[in-house]
Design an enzyme around this catalytic site. Sequence first.
Site, short mmCIF file in Angstrom:
data_model
loop_
_atom_site.label_atom_id
_atom_site.label_comp_id
_atom_site.label_asym_id
_atom_site.label_seq_id
_atom_site.Cartn_x
_atom_site.Cartn_y
_atom_site.Cartn_z
N HIS A 200 20.01 -0.54 -17.70
CA HIS A 200 20.20 -1.54 -16.63
C HIS A 200 21.45 -2.39 -16.81
O HIS A 200 21.80 -3.18 -15.94
CB HIS A 200 18.95 -2.42 -16.45
CG HIS A 200 18.74 -3.45 -17.51
ND1 HIS A 200 18.97 -4.79 -17.27
CD2 HIS A 200 18.30 -3.39 -18.78
CE1 HIS A 200 18.69 -5.49 -18.35
NE2 HIS A 200 18.27 -4.66 -19.29
N THR A 236 4.64 9.42 -21.83
CA THR A 236 5.19 10.18 -20.71
C THR A 236 6.47 9.52 -20.22
O THR A 236 6.54 8.31 -20.06
CB THR A 236 4.14 10.27 -19.57
OG1 THR A 236 2.98 10.90 -20.11
CG2 THR A 236 4.66 11.06 -18.39
N CYS A 324 18.33 -25.02 -20.64
CA CYS A 324 17.49 -24.89 -19.45
C CYS A 324 17.71 -23.56 -18.73
O CYS A 324 16.79 -22.96 -18.20
CB CYS A 324 17.80 -26.01 -18.47
SG CYS A 324 17.60 -27.60 -19.22
N1 PLP Z 1 21.13 -6.15 -27.03
C1 PLP Z 1 22.05 -6.83 -26.33
C2 PLP Z 1 23.40 -7.07 -26.93
C3 PLP Z 1 21.76 -7.30 -25.04
O1 PLP Z 1 22.67 -7.96 -24.35
C4 PLP Z 1 20.46 -7.04 -24.51
C5 PLP Z 1 20.10 -7.56 -23.18
O2 PLP Z 1 20.68 -8.49 -22.69
C6 PLP Z 1 19.54 -6.32 -25.29
C7 PLP Z 1 19.91 -5.89 -26.54
C8 PLP Z 1 18.18 -6.01 -24.77
O3 PLP Z 1 18.27 -5.02 -23.78
P1 PLP Z 1 17.08 -4.83 -22.71
O4 PLP Z 1 17.22 -5.94 -21.72
O5 PLP Z 1 17.35 -3.49 -22.11
O6 PLP Z 1 15.82 -4.90 -23.46
#
Ligand code: PLP
Length: 389
Positions: A200, A236, A324
């Site tokens: 994502h 799955t 915040c």
């Molecule tokens: N590692 C880093 C550097 C991130 O920026 C993020 C999410 O912001 C993650 C790990 C965690 O990823 P996810 O949101 O797909 O769990």
Amino acid sequence: MKVVYLDNNATTKVADEVREAMLPYLSELYGNPSSMHTFGGQVHRNIEIAREQVAALINAEPEEIIFTSCGTESDNTALMSALLSRHDKKHIITTRVEHPAVLNFCKTTAREGYRVTFLPVDKGGRLNLEELRAALTDDTAVVSIMYANNESGVIFPIHDIADIVKSKGVPFHIDAVQATGKIPIDVKKLPCDMMSISGHKMHAAKGVAALYIKRGARFTPYIIGGHQEHGRRAGTENVASIVGFGVASDLAKKHLQTEGTRIQDLKDKLEQGLFNTCPDPRINGDMVNRLPNTTNISFEYVEGEAILLKLNEFNICASSGSACTSGSLEPSHVLRSMGVPFTAIHGSVRFSLSRYTTEEEIDFVLEKMPPIIKELRELSPYGTDLACH
Ligand code: PLP
């Protein structure tokens, strides 16, 4: 009003091509990829195509990729695997500026008797590699260091880090969630054992990510159950999202060079424009080794959440390191580790661009920001001397 989305380090828009590729798996192609019948088999084949596409983005072999549900799961899996694979070793090295997916995992292990070294960073968010070298011991089970920071955008010298860690024969995990798709990554030239990437953050859907596990690296599964992913991650598969992740990886690879430069130019324009119109902004993080899409700017004596609320009135989305807005009780641990003064942390705003960001959007932000900062500084008991022009 059109949304001006400059919060791409939080999550990204699903690319149209990705959504199109996913749709059949949410309707007619609903077979279970583990089934014996042809109906399920065709789904399985498309997971394997996605695996090739994701692998190609970081120059890995398809069998070195397992699909997971999120970057957090990939990070946790990598660390847990390293600890389970080397029971006798009780020391972990990481940094103070990791994402909570690594940081909080390490803090939990510390409560369970592990010794954890949290390497500090300097004002520019940079590591001292001599401190890393000195921290490595015969008891070190794993080193986990991010490729690029989600808040500051600072890129660590990951090749030098990998060389130091591997010279001691210690397993090395890289959290490349923010780097993948934004800068070139070649695991054939980067001696690491595991690397996390997340869909994502690169225009795939939420709920899909991957963990690269170098061929021959010791691995112990974290999620135990069925035989999926060759027994390395049970459950799955999230087929639609995996197929979409493959397409997103193809697109990221295709756009990497050209879009990287364009996005960097837009980010530079944004920074320069804010510097020209608002007195005393400060960029948080190394000016040179930074992701092309990320800028973290502080406007002292102004509340970051107040800036975000004002931007929100114009449908401009950004984020802040103040407590915040980050959903935590504490202001950004990253900015604190960098020694950013509290007044500046509270007034920090992160803009993160994507290949969908346009010049008109940056111009729009540059038009709206100066009066916002001016108004908020005039309200601040300390900020009246620092009004914007
Ligand atoms: N590692 C880093 C550097 C991130 O920026 C993020 C999410 O912001 C993650 C790990 C965690 O990823 P996810 O949101 O797909 O769990």
